[in-house]
Design a protein around this motif. Structure first.
Motif, PDB file in Angstrom:
ATOM      1  N   THR A   1      50.164  32.953  35.303  1.00  0.00           N
ATOM      2  CA  THR A   1      50.232  34.414  35.185  1.00  0.00           C
ATOM      3  C   THR A   1      50.065  35.114  36.526  1.00  0.00           C
ATOM      4  OG1 THR A   1      49.253  34.232  32.965  1.00  0.00           O
ATOM      5  CG2 THR A   1      49.252  36.414  33.992  1.00  0.00           C
ATOM      6  N   TYR A   2      49.187  34.589  37.380  1.00  0.00           N
ATOM      7  CA  TYR A   2      48.866  35.233  38.653  1.00  0.00           C
ATOM      8  C   TYR A   2      49.253  34.323  39.824  1.00  0.00           C
ATOM      9  CZ  TYR A   2      45.742  37.816  35.475  1.00  0.00           C
ATOM     10  OH  TYR A   2      45.217  38.539  34.441  1.00  0.00           O
ATOM     11  N   SER A   3      49.257  34.896  41.024  1.00  0.00           N
ATOM     12  CA  SER A   3      49.503  34.098  42.215  1.00  0.00           C
ATOM     13  C   SER A   3      48.282  33.224  42.495  1.00  0.00           C
ATOM     14  CB  SER A   3      49.780  34.995  43.419  1.00  0.00           C
ATOM     15  OG  SER A   3      48.594  35.683  43.813  1.00  0.00           O
TER      16      SER A   3
ATOM     17  N   ILE B   1      43.325  42.215  37.236  1.00  0.00           N
ATOM     18  CA  ILE B   1      42.992  41.192  36.242  1.00  0.00           C
ATOM     19  C   ILE B   1      43.114  41.814  34.854  1.00  0.00           C
ATOM     20  CG2 ILE B   1      41.217  39.663  35.327  1.00  0.00           C
ATOM     21  CD1 ILE B   1      40.020  39.459  38.057  1.00  0.00           C
TER      22      ILE B   1
ATOM     23  N   GLU C   1      48.595  42.641  48.144  1.00  0.00           N
ATOM     24  CA  GLU C   1      48.796  42.461  46.713  1.00  0.00           C
ATOM     25  C   GLU C   1      48.110  43.579  45.940  1.00  0.00           C
ATOM     26  OE1 GLU C   1      47.638  38.778  45.081  1.00  0.00           O
ATOM     27  OE2 GLU C   1      49.205  37.604  46.068  1.00  0.00           O
TER      28      GLU C   1
ATOM     29  N   GLN D   1      47.957  43.301  42.449  1.00  0.00           N
ATOM     30  CA  GLN D   1      47.742  42.727  41.126  1.00  0.00           C
ATOM     31  C   GLN D   1      46.276  42.799  40.720  1.00  0.00           C
ATOM     32  OE1 GLN D   1      48.864  38.587  40.861  1.00  0.00           O
ATOM     33  NE2 GLN D   1      49.714  38.839  38.817  1.00  0.00           N
TER      34      GLN D   1
ATOM     35  N   HIS E   1      45.535  35.083  44.274  1.00  0.00           N
ATOM     36  CA  HIS E   1      44.798  35.984  43.381  1.00  0.00           C
ATOM     37  C   HIS E   1      43.752  35.208  42.574  1.00  0.00           C
ATOM     38  CE1 HIS E   1      44.397  39.767  41.148  1.00  0.00           C
ATOM     39  NE2 HIS E   1      44.313  39.039  40.053  1.00  0.00           N
ATOM     40  N   VAL E   2      44.151  34.055  42.029  1.00  0.00           N
ATOM     41  CA  VAL E   2      43.232  33.244  41.232  1.00  0.00           C
ATOM     42  C   VAL E   2      42.076  32.735  42.088  1.00  0.00           C
ATOM     43  CG1 VAL E   2      43.005  31.118  39.888  1.00  0.00           C
ATOM     44  CG2 VAL E   2      45.018  32.554  39.590  1.00  0.00           C
TER      45      VAL E   2
END
Length: 297
Positions: A184-186, A68, A64, A66, A189-190
């Motif tokens: 908003t995020y996977s 913040i 990933e 992504q 990721h969170v």
């Protein structure tokens, strides 16, 4: 974000049910190994540290990219504080001081506290049903705290009950804070960043207890209990719960907390030989009724 399909919903319901079964099993397994030979804060350190390592390994495998967003950094920090640090430290410490039955039933305060937050912060209307539900839930909690703990009681039930309630407040705040991030995020990721910030909060409090773990005192069953708490009862449970929030929403996912006391009491009666008294049954009825009323459409 992928659309929610009937197949995704079914798997999400199964994942959330498994999450609450794992959380319920934690009640008995924590009591088996804590406060000796593994101190409560040491359990927190192992849970969060090992889970964080797995989250980062999954991130490397998923490749990933992504990041913040700047406006979300504060929310991630607060989720780490409420959803990991305060929540877990208060729960584990409180559980070692009180009975499994008390801790399991007081955990049902989370939906009641979410309702209080909604009325206080979001200015939602306090209906007669919600008001009655809150009074019944609070009454049940007071009755439970005032009752005798009986078999399986800890060394300081009153303080233990207070810490479990603090855990419920923190978890309710986390449920509200994390929802926009999940949109908003996977989930990976969170969880990765939430546990990163959570570990930073826990580290100063738990380092000494972790270094003092009596590994030689742990039986094979104790090692198994610790492994379950760390892997299934933390890492997998948080992943499944995050998936549930993303697919089903915070309200539906949170409603599964009603299954935890049932699972926890059944497991405690098997592993710890804890018993249920009439006053605890009455307290449970009041709390369940209160939660039903505040959640009723």
């Amino acid at each position: 974000m992928n659309a929610t399909t009937p197949s995704n919903k079914l798997s999400a319901h199964a994942a959330v049910l498994a999450t609450n079964l794992a959380f319920a099993a934690n009640f008995s397994f924590v009591k088996m190994i804590s406060p000796r030979p593994v101190a409560p804060l040491a359990i927190n350190m192992l849970r969060v540290g090992f889970s964080l390592l797995l989250f980062w390994l999954l991130w490397l495998a998923a490749k990933e990219k992504q990041g913040i967003r700047r406006e979300h950094i504060g929310r991630f920090v607060l989720c780490g504080l409420t959803g990991v640090a305060i929540n877990q430290m208060a729960f584990i410490k409180g559980l070692t001081l009180t009975s499994t039955v008390h801790a399991a039933l007081l955990g049902l305060a989370t939906p009641l506290i979410i309702t209080l937050f909604a009325v206080w912060i979001l200015k939602e209307k306090l209906t007669l049903a919600k008001g009655s539900g809150l009074l019944l839930g609070i009454g049940g909690a007071v009755l439970l705290i005032a009752s005798k703990t009986g078999t399986g009681a800890g060394s300081n039930p009153l303080l233990g009950d207070a810490l479990v309630l603090l855990n419920a407040v923190s978890y309710a705040a986390y449920f509200i804070l994390v929802k926009p991030l999940m949109q908003t995020y996977s989930a990976l990721h969170v969880m990765r960043w939430m546990f990163t910030f959570g570990l930073l909060f826990i580290l100063p409090f738990a380092w000494a207890d972790t270094a003092a773990i009596g590994w030689e005192e742990l039986s094979p069953g104790g090692f198994g209990a610790l492994a379950f708490i760390v892997v299934a009862g933390t890492f997998m449970a948080y992943v499944f719960n995050a998936y549930g929030i993303r697919q089903l929403g915070a309200a539906t996912t949170g409603s599964y907390i009603y299954t935890q006391p049932v699972f926890a009491v059944l497991l405690a009666s098997f592993f710890l030989a804890e018993t249920i008294s009439l006053d605890k049954v009455l307290a449970a009825v009041l709390i369940f009724t209160g939660v039903y009323l505040v959640g009723r459409k």
